[in-house]
Motif scaffolding. Structure first.
Motif, mmCIF file in Angstrom:
data_model
loop_
_atom_site.group_PDB
_atom_site.id
_atom_site.type_symbol
_atom_site.label_atom_id
_atom_site.label_comp_id
_atom_site.label_asym_id
_atom_site.label_seq_id
_atom_site.Cartn_x
_atom_site.Cartn_y
_atom_site.Cartn_z
ATOM 1 N N VAL A 259 63.977 4.748 108.045
ATOM 2 C CA VAL A 259 64.268 5.157 106.744
ATOM 3 C C VAL A 259 64.607 6.779 106.471
ATOM 4 O O VAL A 259 65.881 7.064 106.020
ATOM 5 C CB VAL A 259 63.602 4.377 105.596
ATOM 6 C CG1 VAL A 259 63.898 4.941 104.105
ATOM 7 C CG2 VAL A 259 63.759 2.871 105.841
ATOM 8 N N PHE B 219 54.784 3.643 102.497
ATOM 9 C CA PHE B 219 55.607 2.569 101.738
ATOM 10 C C PHE B 219 56.068 2.896 100.406
ATOM 11 O O PHE B 219 57.084 2.650 100.175
ATOM 12 C CB PHE B 219 54.504 1.428 101.346
ATOM 13 C CG PHE B 219 54.997 0.180 100.347
ATOM 14 C CD1 PHE B 219 55.897 -0.768 101.020
ATOM 15 C CD2 PHE B 219 54.873 0.288 99.082
ATOM 16 C CE1 PHE B 219 56.324 -1.843 100.195
ATOM 17 C CE2 PHE B 219 55.363 -0.951 98.429
ATOM 18 C CZ PHE B 219 56.391 -1.850 98.895
ATOM 19 N N ILE B 220 55.405 3.917 99.865
ATOM 20 C CA ILE B 220 56.087 4.567 98.524
ATOM 21 C C ILE B 220 57.269 5.380 98.979
ATOM 22 O O ILE B 220 58.220 5.219 98.027
ATOM 23 C CB ILE B 220 54.884 5.406 97.721
ATOM 24 C CG1 ILE B 220 54.019 4.354 97.123
ATOM 25 C CG2 ILE B 220 55.365 6.230 96.601
ATOM 26 C CD1 ILE B 220 52.716 5.181 96.741
ATOM 27 N N VAL C 8 59.204 5.010 101.463
ATOM 28 C CA VAL C 8 60.247 4.196 101.921
ATOM 29 C C VAL C 8 61.010 3.548 100.696
ATOM 30 O O VAL C 8 62.524 3.522 100.534
ATOM 31 C CB VAL C 8 59.967 2.851 102.739
ATOM 32 C CG1 VAL C 8 60.946 2.023 102.884
ATOM 33 C CG2 VAL C 8 59.427 3.689 104.062
ATOM 34 N N ILE C 9 60.352 2.984 99.750
ATOM 35 C CA ILE C 9 61.037 2.507 98.542
ATOM 36 C C ILE C 9 61.718 3.442 97.712
ATOM 37 O O ILE C 9 62.976 3.303 97.217
ATOM 38 C CB ILE C 9 59.936 1.844 97.402
ATOM 39 C CG1 ILE C 9 59.126 0.852 98.160
ATOM 40 C CG2 ILE C 9 60.381 1.394 96.193
ATOM 41 C CD1 ILE C 9 59.958 -0.499 98.663
ATOM 42 N N MET C 10 61.230 4.891 97.480
ATOM 43 C CA MET C 10 61.758 5.817 96.781
ATOM 44 C C MET C 10 63.239 6.322 97.727
ATOM 45 O O MET C 10 64.224 6.246 96.915
ATOM 46 C CB MET C 10 61.149 7.001 96.706
ATOM 47 C CG MET C 10 59.700 6.693 95.928
ATOM 48 S SD MET C 10 58.639 8.240 95.808
ATOM 49 C CE MET C 10 59.658 9.459 95.089
ATOM 50 N N TYR D 116 65.093 4.654 99.768
ATOM 51 C CA TYR D 116 65.976 3.296 99.920
ATOM 52 C C TYR D 116 66.774 3.169 98.309
ATOM 53 O O TYR D 116 67.787 3.078 98.475
ATOM 54 C CB TYR D 116 65.085 2.047 100.293
ATOM 55 C CG TYR D 116 66.400 0.901 100.380
ATOM 56 C CD1 TYR D 116 67.020 0.779 101.419
ATOM 57 C CD2 TYR D 116 66.542 -0.034 99.226
ATOM 58 C CE1 TYR D 116 67.969 -0.354 101.331
ATOM 59 C CE2 TYR D 116 67.514 -0.988 99.094
ATOM 60 C CZ TYR D 116 68.119 -1.223 100.346
ATOM 61 O OH TYR D 116 69.182 -2.132 100.528
ATOM 62 N N TYR D 117 65.688 3.386 97.306
ATOM 63 C CA TYR D 117 66.404 3.227 96.036
ATOM 64 C C TYR D 117 67.470 4.592 95.898
ATOM 65 O O TYR D 117 68.539 4.213 95.051
ATOM 66 C CB TYR D 117 65.219 3.373 94.971
ATOM 67 C CG TYR D 117 65.760 3.251 93.418
ATOM 68 C CD1 TYR D 117 66.130 2.138 93.067
ATOM 69 C CD2 TYR D 117 65.770 4.316 92.802
ATOM 70 C CE1 TYR D 117 66.695 1.948 91.628
ATOM 71 C CE2 TYR D 117 66.187 4.487 91.487
ATOM 72 C CZ TYR D 117 66.695 3.163 90.896
ATOM 73 O OH TYR D 117 67.111 3.034 89.771
ATOM 74 N N TYR E 141 70.497 3.554 97.615
ATOM 75 C CA TYR E 141 71.404 2.521 97.072
ATOM 76 C C TYR E 141 72.176 3.186 95.833
ATOM 77 O O TYR E 141 73.343 2.685 95.601
ATOM 78 C CB TYR E 141 70.533 1.395 96.585
ATOM 79 C CG TYR E 141 70.944 0.303 95.832
ATOM 80 C CD1 TYR E 141 71.615 -0.587 96.578
ATOM 81 C CD2 TYR E 141 71.053 0.293 94.414
ATOM 82 C CE1 TYR E 141 72.388 -1.626 96.016
ATOM 83 C CE2 TYR E 141 71.671 -0.701 94.038
ATOM 84 C CZ TYR E 141 72.232 -1.936 94.539
ATOM 85 O OH TYR E 141 73.068 -2.944 93.710
#
Length: 227
Positions: free
Chosen positions: A151, A204-205, A207-209, A211-212, A215
């Motif tokens: 990512v 994990f945090i 990756v979420i940030m 990816y968001y 997007y």
């Protein structure tokens, strides 16, 4: 024991197959035409880190006699050595294709490359004499760790496709992915499980940030094309 081997070996190709299925169902098989080839090339990219490991073995740099040796091996051999092979494929095989338009596309291709890398790496991990003792916690978590590295690498290389500072963005992706890959290996070499847990939460945090954000940028790109 046998079940641990099976899980460690099938996890990466299973994740890759799920990604391909999702992409083909949600969009179509022509949106990302190089997913399978990216996975295969990811398997081949392990040659780079194997070269680094052979050089380290030849000059006894894998003898962890002090903290400096551990840091060097973690960051240069395992971190940079692993991510450099993936970066070369992403940057010079996928980057110039019409299906590669930004960070989200970069992440998709990067994940496929990383799953190919993780799959063949685990096979070598079980077979090569470098590792006399098999750590199944490592063999399992390394799959998800490679998703995290993918990512980061994919986001910044994808960002390079949208901006003029291609070299800066690409190097940022390579160095950031190498750093986090090195830190992951450092946790296992030093057997610091507490650090590994905090590392996992932070990863994990991140990756979420990322990816968001990828997007959001993809949606903006679509709106600009429609307008």
């Amino acid at each position: 024991m046998v079940l641990n081997y099976i899980i460690s070996l099938i996890l990466a190709p299973l994740i890759a197959a799920i990604i391909i299925a999702i992409v083909w169902i949600k969009r179509d098989k022509y949106r990302y035409p190089q997913l399978v080839s990216s996975f295969i090339l990811g398997m081949i990219s392990v040659v780079v880190v194997m070269l680094f490991m052979n050089i380290a073995d030849r000059y006894y740099l894998n003898a962890f006699r002090n903290l400096r040796r551990i840091i060097f091996y973690s960051f240069i051999v395992m971190g940079l050595g692993s991510e450099l092979g993936k970066f070369i494929i992403l940057r010079y095989h996928n980057f110039n294709k019409s299906s590669f338009n930004g960070p989200l596309d970069g992440i998709v291709y990067s994940v496929m490359i990383s799953m190919g890398f993780a799959f063949i790496s685990n096979i070598l991990y079980f077979l090569l004499p470098y590792y006399p003792e098999i750590d199944f916690l490592y063999a399992t978590t390394v799959i998800f760790a490679n998703l995290f590295f993918a990512v980061i690498l994919g986001f910044f290389v994808g960002l390079a496709k949208m901006r003029e500072n291609k070299f800066v963005d690409s190097m940022t992706g390579l160095l950031a992915a190498s750093f986090f890959h090195a830190l992951y290996n450092f946790c296992f070499i030093t057997e610091d499980i507490r650090l590994l847990i905090f590392y996992g939460i932070g990863a994990f945090i991140v990756v979420i940030m990322l990816y968001y954000k990828a997007y959001e940028m993809n949606q903006d790109h679509k709106r600009i094309k429609r307008d």
